[in-house]
Design a protein around this motif. Structure first.
Motif, PDB file in Angstrom:
ATOM      1  N   LYS A 151      31.135  19.327  62.797  1.00 14.74           N
ATOM      2  CA  LYS A 151      31.461  17.909  62.687  1.00 14.74           C
ATOM      3  C   LYS A 151      31.185  17.356  61.292  1.00 14.74           C
ATOM      4  N   LYS A 152      30.404  18.091  60.491  1.00 12.08           N
ATOM      5  CA  LYS A 152      29.915  17.544  59.230  1.00 12.08           C
ATOM      6  C   LYS A 152      30.471  18.242  57.989  1.00 12.08           C
ATOM      7  N   THR A 153      31.188  19.309  58.160  1.00  8.96           N
ATOM      8  CA  THR A 153      31.484  20.149  57.009  1.00  8.96           C
ATOM      9  C   THR A 153      32.937  20.095  56.582  1.00  8.96           C
ATOM     10  N   GLY A 154      33.183  20.589  55.379  1.00  3.16           N
ATOM     11  CA  GLY A 154      34.527  20.628  54.831  1.00  3.16           C
ATOM     12  C   GLY A 154      35.188  21.966  55.064  1.00  3.16           C
ATOM     13  N   GLN A 155      35.981  22.395  54.106  1.00  7.11           N
ATOM     14  CA  GLN A 155      36.777  23.609  54.268  1.00  7.11           C
ATOM     15  C   GLN A 155      36.114  24.800  53.589  1.00  7.11           C
ATOM     16  N   TYR A 156      36.287  25.969  54.219  1.00  6.56           N
ATOM     17  CA  TYR A 156      35.686  27.210  53.738  1.00  6.56           C
ATOM     18  C   TYR A 156      36.760  28.218  53.346  1.00  6.56           C
ATOM     19  N   ASP A 157      36.398  29.069  52.378  1.00 11.44           N
ATOM     20  CA  ASP A 157      37.268  30.174  51.994  1.00 11.44           C
ATOM     21  C   ASP A 157      37.151  31.332  52.979  1.00 11.44           C
ATOM     22  N   LEU A 158      35.974  31.447  53.588  1.00 11.23           N
ATOM     23  CA  LEU A 158      35.706  32.549  54.511  1.00 11.23           C
ATOM     24  C   LEU A 158      34.746  32.093  55.589  1.00 11.23           C
ATOM     25  N   ILE A 159      35.051  32.427  56.827  1.00 14.77           N
ATOM     26  CA  ILE A 159      34.131  32.233  57.947  1.00 14.77           C
ATOM     27  C   ILE A 159      33.940  33.588  58.613  1.00 14.77           C
ATOM     28  N   VAL A 160      32.695  33.993  58.794  1.00 13.20           N
ATOM     29  CA  VAL A 160      32.398  35.270  59.435  1.00 13.20           C
ATOM     30  C   VAL A 160      31.490  35.038  60.635  1.00 13.20           C
ATOM     31  N   ASN A 218      38.011  36.034  45.846  1.00 10.54           N
ATOM     32  CA  ASN A 218      38.254  34.592  45.674  1.00 10.54           C
ATOM     33  C   ASN A 218      37.464  33.724  46.654  1.00 10.54           C
ATOM     34  N   VAL A 219      36.368  34.256  47.181  1.00 11.21           N
ATOM     35  CA  VAL A 219      35.538  33.475  48.098  1.00 11.21           C
ATOM     36  C   VAL A 219      34.466  32.722  47.309  1.00 11.21           C
ATOM     37  N   LYS A 220      34.575  31.414  47.299  1.00 14.78           N
ATOM     38  CA  LYS A 220      33.552  30.580  46.678  1.00 14.78           C
ATOM     39  C   LYS A 220      32.584  30.027  47.724  1.00 14.78           C
ATOM     40  N   ILE A 221      33.125  29.585  48.856  1.00 22.00           N
ATOM     41  CA  ILE A 221      32.291  28.982  49.892  1.00 22.00           C
ATOM     42  C   ILE A 221      32.529  29.716  51.215  1.00 22.00           C
ATOM     43  N   ALA A 222      31.455  30.224  51.815  1.00 25.84           N
ATOM     44  CA  ALA A 222      31.561  30.972  53.072  1.00 25.84           C
ATOM     45  C   ALA A 222      30.623  30.384  54.116  1.00 25.84           C
ATOM     46  N   LEU A 223      30.952  30.649  55.376  1.00 24.62           N
ATOM     47  CA  LEU A 223      30.131  30.217  56.505  1.00 24.62           C
ATOM     48  C   LEU A 223      29.843  31.414  57.391  1.00 24.62           C
ATOM     49  N   ASP A 224      28.564  31.631  57.694  1.00 25.24           N
ATOM     50  CA  ASP A 224      28.118  32.710  58.574  1.00 25.24           C
ATOM     51  C   ASP A 224      27.649  32.086  59.878  1.00 25.24           C
ATOM     52  N   ILE A 225      28.438  32.281  60.941  1.00 26.15           N
ATOM     53  CA  ILE A 225      28.145  31.669  62.251  1.00 26.15           C
ATOM     54  C   ILE A 225      27.248  32.601  63.062  1.00 26.15           C
ATOM     55  N   GLY A 226      26.109  32.095  63.548  1.00 25.73           N
ATOM     56  CA  GLY A 226      25.167  32.922  64.283  1.00 25.73           C
ATOM     57  C   GLY A 226      24.527  33.930  63.348  1.00 25.73           C
ATOM     58  N   CYS A 227      23.898  33.444  62.289  1.00 29.57           N
ATOM     59  CA  CYS A 227      23.489  34.295  61.165  1.00 29.57           C
ATOM     60  C   CYS A 227      22.348  35.256  61.483  1.00 29.57           C
ATOM     61  N   GLY A 228      21.601  35.013  62.564  1.00 32.27           N
ATOM     62  CA  GLY A 228      20.505  35.926  62.906  1.00 32.27           C
ATOM     63  C   GLY A 228      19.499  36.038  61.778  1.00 32.27           C
ATOM     64  N   THR A 229      19.258  37.240  61.302  1.00 33.76           N
ATOM     65  CA  THR A 229      18.284  37.480  60.236  1.00 33.76           C
ATOM     66  C   THR A 229      18.794  37.076  58.859  1.00 33.76           C
ATOM     67  N   ALA A 233      30.157  36.178  46.763  1.00 32.46           N
ATOM     68  CA  ALA A 233      30.406  34.829  47.264  1.00 32.46           C
ATOM     69  C   ALA A 233      29.456  33.856  46.565  1.00 32.46           C
ATOM     70  N   GLU A 234      29.978  32.704  46.172  1.00 31.49           N
ATOM     71  CA  GLU A 234      29.189  31.789  45.349  1.00 31.49           C
ATOM     72  C   GLU A 234      28.248  30.908  46.160  1.00 31.49           C
ATOM     73  N   ARG A 235      28.659  30.546  47.382  1.00 29.88           N
ATOM     74  CA  ARG A 235      27.800  29.705  48.226  1.00 29.88           C
ATOM     75  C   ARG A 235      28.037  30.053  49.686  1.00 29.88           C
ATOM     76  N   ILE A 236      26.954  30.170  50.440  1.00 28.51           N
ATOM     77  CA  ILE A 236      27.062  30.518  51.856  1.00 28.51           C
ATOM     78  C   ILE A 236      26.218  29.561  52.687  1.00 28.51           C
ATOM     79  N   ASP A 237      26.819  28.997  53.719  1.00 23.07           N
ATOM     80  CA  ASP A 237      26.074  28.269  54.744  1.00 23.07           C
ATOM     81  C   ASP A 237      25.833  29.229  55.901  1.00 23.07           C
ATOM     82  N   ALA A 238      24.563  29.416  56.269  1.00 22.01           N
ATOM     83  CA  ALA A 238      24.192  30.319  57.363  1.00 22.01           C
ATOM     84  C   ALA A 238      23.620  29.480  58.499  1.00 22.01           C
TER      85      ALA A 238
END
Length: 217
Positions: A82-91, A18-29, A41-46
């Motif tokens: 400061k700019k983003t909304g809510q995520y289903d998953l943060i890794v 059920n993850v549509k929007i995810a965030l990858d903190i410190g995404c590296g490569t 996952a349908e959309r990821i911010d890295a």
């Protein structure tokens, strides 16, 4: 920057149901972001603060079949929040170095140095960025397990899943994977052994977990 086992473990282990929007903190490569996309996952911010990492992540994403799913941002987690909304998953596969030790490679040092992305900020800020049913998933040294669990408790997170990772039978636990949530008290704890006998001879559990991401496993 090299692809490490830590990133592979987190990207393969974390739940993406059920993850549509995810965030990858410190995404590296971009490894974990690509794995999340491959798993559905349908959309990821890295995001990453290191310019060289961002260049490599963008190249890897652009050369993949998941380029439309992943957006790479050169920004700190603190600023991005400061700019983003809510995520289903943060890794996050966060930095492990202490303030008393910096690697010789200055670029890698900035990306990995703990002062740029401390655990308390990851957990505190993530609480504000997750939706009510969202998950925060981290991997970190096993010796920090008590500290991370305490930070999670202070910020009202509940433990959903924990996985204690051993590199070999003869060595101590060296990594811990954790999923945190704000909406359940149910928890599951498990162990994972990577190499039972010889180097590069992986356990059945490790192969089952990661085989979709290796060419020759």
């Amino acid at each position: 920057m090299k692809v490490g086992t830590d990133g592979v473990l987190l990207g393969a282990w974390v739940s993406v149901e059920n993850v549509k929007i995810a965030l990858d903190i410190g995404c590296g490569t971009g490894l974990i972001s690509l794995m999340l996309a491959q798993r559905g996952a349908e959309r990821i911010d890295a995001i990453d603060i290191d310019e060289n990492a961002i260049i490599q992540a963008k190249e890897n994403v652009d050369n993949s079949v998941f380029s439309e799913k992943i957006k790479v941002h050169h920004v700190s987690f603190q600023e991005f929040s400061k700019k983003t909304g809510q995520y289903d998953l943060i890794v996050s596969n966060p930095p492990f170095y202490s303030d008393t030790f910096l690697p010789d490679d200055k670029s890698r040092g900035i990306a990995r140095h703990i002062s740029t992305l401390p655990f308390d900020e990851i957990i505190k800020i993530s609480k504000k960025m997750l939706n009510p049913n969202g998950l925060l998933a981290l991997i970190f040294p096993f010796k920090l397990k008590s500290e991370v669990l305490n930070l999670a408790n202070i910020n009202d997170f509940n433990i959903k899943r924990v996985c204690n990772v051993k590199p070999t039978l003869t060595k101590e636990y060296h990594r811990c994977l954790i999923e945190l949530t704000l909406n359940t008290n149910e928890s599951l704890e498990e162990d994972l052994l990577i190499e039972p006998e010889k180097r590069h001879q992986y356990s059945k559990e490790y192969i089952e977990l990661t085989r979709d991401f290796y060419l020759d496993l």
